[in-house]
Motif scaffolding. Structure first.
Motif, PDB file in Angstrom:
ATOM      1  N   SER A   4       9.101  41.082  44.479  1.00 21.51           N
ATOM      2  CA  SER A   4       8.349  41.002  45.790  1.00 21.51           C
ATOM      3  C   SER A   4       7.564  42.425  45.463  1.00 21.51           C
ATOM      4  CB  SER A   4       9.108  41.174  47.014  1.00 21.51           C
ATOM      5  OG  SER A   4       8.181  41.381  48.235  1.00 21.51           O
TER       6      SER A   4
ATOM      7  N   ARG B 147      18.321  44.656  47.217  1.00 23.15           N
ATOM      8  CA  ARG B 147      17.184  45.064  46.878  1.00 23.15           C
ATOM      9  C   ARG B 147      16.926  46.315  45.743  1.00 23.15           C
ATOM     10  NH1 ARG B 147      18.186  44.501  51.985  1.00 23.15           N
ATOM     11  NH2 ARG B 147      16.719  43.024  53.209  1.00 23.15           N
TER      12      ARG B 147
ATOM     13  N   LYS C 252       3.636  38.588  48.857  1.00 22.76           N
ATOM     14  CA  LYS C 252       4.837  39.417  48.439  1.00 22.76           C
ATOM     15  C   LYS C 252       5.692  39.684  49.796  1.00 22.76           C
ATOM     16  CE  LYS C 252       4.183  39.863  44.373  1.00 22.76           C
ATOM     17  NZ  LYS C 252       5.068  39.229  43.410  1.00 22.76           N
TER      18      LYS C 252
ATOM     19  N   VAL D 265       7.690  30.839  42.921  1.00 18.37           N
ATOM     20  CA  VAL D 265       8.866  31.226  43.235  1.00 18.37           C
ATOM     21  C   VAL D 265       9.703  29.892  43.714  1.00 18.37           C
ATOM     22  CG1 VAL D 265      10.433  32.816  44.643  1.00 18.37           C
ATOM     23  CG2 VAL D 265       8.311  33.635  43.792  1.00 18.37           C
TER      24      VAL D 265
ATOM     25  N   ALA E 101      13.518  35.285  49.972  1.00 17.48           N
ATOM     26  CA  ALA E 101      14.784  35.855  49.268  1.00 17.48           C
ATOM     27  C   ALA E 101      15.912  36.106  50.409  1.00 17.48           C
ATOM     28  CB  ALA E 101      14.487  37.249  48.692  1.00 17.48           C
ATOM     29  N   ASN E 102      15.295  36.605  51.674  1.00 14.12           N
ATOM     30  CA  ASN E 102      16.449  36.746  52.622  1.00 14.12           C
ATOM     31  C   ASN E 102      16.956  35.496  53.070  1.00 14.12           C
ATOM     32  OD1 ASN E 102      15.760  39.556  52.717  1.00 14.12           O
ATOM     33  ND2 ASN E 102      14.347  39.375  54.241  1.00 14.12           N
TER      34      ASN E 102
ATOM     35  N   VAL F 148       7.520  35.952  49.864  1.00  4.81           N
ATOM     36  CA  VAL F 148       8.845  35.899  49.009  1.00  4.81           C
ATOM     37  C   VAL F 148      10.075  36.815  49.361  1.00  4.81           C
ATOM     38  CG1 VAL F 148       7.295  35.029  47.095  1.00  4.81           C
ATOM     39  CG2 VAL F 148       7.885  37.412  47.312  1.00  4.81           C
ATOM     40  N   GLU F 149       9.732  37.938  49.914  1.00  3.44           N
ATOM     41  CA  GLU F 149      10.856  38.855  50.562  1.00  3.44           C
ATOM     42  C   GLU F 149      11.569  38.133  51.324  1.00  3.44           C
ATOM     43  OE1 GLU F 149      11.800  42.874  52.875  1.00  3.44           O
ATOM     44  OE2 GLU F 149       9.996  41.688  53.150  1.00  3.44           O
TER      45      GLU F 149
ATOM     46  N   ILE G 147      14.306  38.115  42.939  1.00  4.09           N
ATOM     47  CA  ILE G 147      12.988  37.690  43.344  1.00  4.09           C
ATOM     48  C   ILE G 147      11.996  38.743  43.323  1.00  4.09           C
ATOM     49  CG2 ILE G 147      11.483  36.523  45.011  1.00  4.09           C
ATOM     50  CD1 ILE G 147      13.799  34.740  45.785  1.00  4.09           C
TER      51      ILE G 147
ATOM     52  N   SER H 194      15.751  41.064  46.229  1.00  2.98           N
ATOM     53  CA  SER H 194      14.170  41.155  46.098  1.00  2.98           C
ATOM     54  C   SER H 194      13.780  42.627  45.487  1.00  2.98           C
ATOM     55  CB  SER H 194      13.728  41.001  47.482  1.00  2.98           C
ATOM     56  OG  SER H 194      14.078  41.684  48.483  1.00  2.98           O
TER      57      SER H 194
ATOM     58  N   HIS I 141      10.912  45.562  44.917  1.00  2.70           N
ATOM     59  CA  HIS I 141      10.000  45.991  45.680  1.00  2.70           C
ATOM     60  C   HIS I 141       9.382  47.422  44.643  1.00  2.70           C
ATOM     61  CE1 HIS I 141      10.705  43.588  48.980  1.00  2.70           C
ATOM     62  NE2 HIS I 141      11.983  43.747  48.535  1.00  2.70           N
TER      63      HIS I 141
END
Length: 292
Positions: free
Chosen positions: A138, A234, A156, A116, A163-164, A159-160, A136, A179, A181
């Motif tokens: 997650s 999200r 996961k 990522v 992204a934040n 990468v969350e 991204i 991200s 989910h």
């Protein structure tokens, strides 16, 4: 809702599964696609199905930063820039922390986390120039852990938060970051796990409530495309996954963990025995790609 017509979308893991589904949907809406993957045969199939007019396919490993930089440069050369990035490439491993092959654990982190970073690092200059969007991939696994999947869960969750952090860094440049989910999706990742280990399917069936359900690739692709068009922070698929995010503080307490803890003493030893009998900690397809 913004139109994707004429936009250049860079997708990793674009040869199959959710990546391929999103590619087909965006192509139908007039987007230009840059699809990367390490599976050359499946990537060629995507190119043949979509045509070459608005599609560029590149065999590249997300673990290789120069390769991803080369792919980004090729995208800019072919289409003039990159508007949207879908960092989708990812794998999972089999077995508990005591059983999983350490090399397989490392491979999951290298692909799912470093991959990522490499994808974003390579494409971000062009995305900033075009005030674009990064999504991204997650997972529900970032909100609720599952036994036997520690590397995947860790990757996961990582990468969350990546992204934040990225969202904070590039918001003032006009770039949005989201991200995605998802719960269990009917991709090769889930199908191969069920085929290799009967205990995997059994574990899913014994999880509480909607956590046991599997969602179609088509439904996931539809959610991703909507998220891309709306530049969402999200993307949850199905929608109830968003509720799990808010319940996350409870799910990691002893009370919240009770339903899953109850099945671990029975399921996990049998799962590890199946992994030991397989002689590998990931799918046969992933092993084959790794050896190529």
């Amino acid at each position: 809702m913004s139109s994707v017509r004429g936009k250049v979308v860079f997708i990793t893991g674009g040869a199959a599964g959710v990546g391929a589904e999103v590619a087909h949907r965006l192509h139908a809406k007039g987007a230009k696609l840059v699809l990367t993957d390490i599976d050359e045969d499946l990537l060629t199939r995507q190119r043949d199905e979509l045509g070459t007019d608005r599609v560029l396919t590149i065999v590249a490993d997300v673990r290789d930063l120069p390769a991803m930089q080369g792919a980004a440069a090729a995208a800019v050369e072919r289409f003039g820039g990159i508007d949207i990035v879908l960092a989708n490439a990812g794998i999972a491993s089999y077995g508990s922390v005591l059983q999983v092959d350490p090399e397989a654990f490392k491979r999951v982190l290298d692909i799912n986390v470093l991959g990522v970073f490499h994808t974003v690092r390579a494409t971000l200059p062009s995305v900033i120039e075009r005030r674009g969007y990064v999504l991204i991939v997650s997972s529900l696994a970032a909100y609720a852990a599952a036994p036997g999947l520690a590397p995947y869960n860790a990757s996961k969750a990582a990468v969350e938060h990546f992204a934040n952090a990225l969202r904070l860094e590039v918001a003032h440049r006009g770039v949005d970051v989201g991200s995605a989910h998802m719960s269990w999706i009917d991709t090769a990742l889930v199908r191969d796990s069920k085929a290799d280990m009967s205990t995997f399917g059994e574990m899913l069936s014994r999880l509480p409530g909607p956590l046991k359900t599997t969602t179609s690739v088509a439904r996931c692709g539809e959610a991703f495309v909507k998220g891309i068009e709306r530049r969402r922070t999200r993307v949850n698929c199905p929608g109830w996954v968003g509720l799990v995010r808010w319940l996350r503080p409870i799910l990691s307490t002893r009370v919240g963990e009770m339903p899953v803890r109850a099945i671990v003493p029975d399921i996990l030893p049998r799962m590890d025995a199946e992994v030991a009998a397989l002689g590998r900690s990931t799918s046969a397809h992933n092993e084959e790609l790794e050896q190529d």
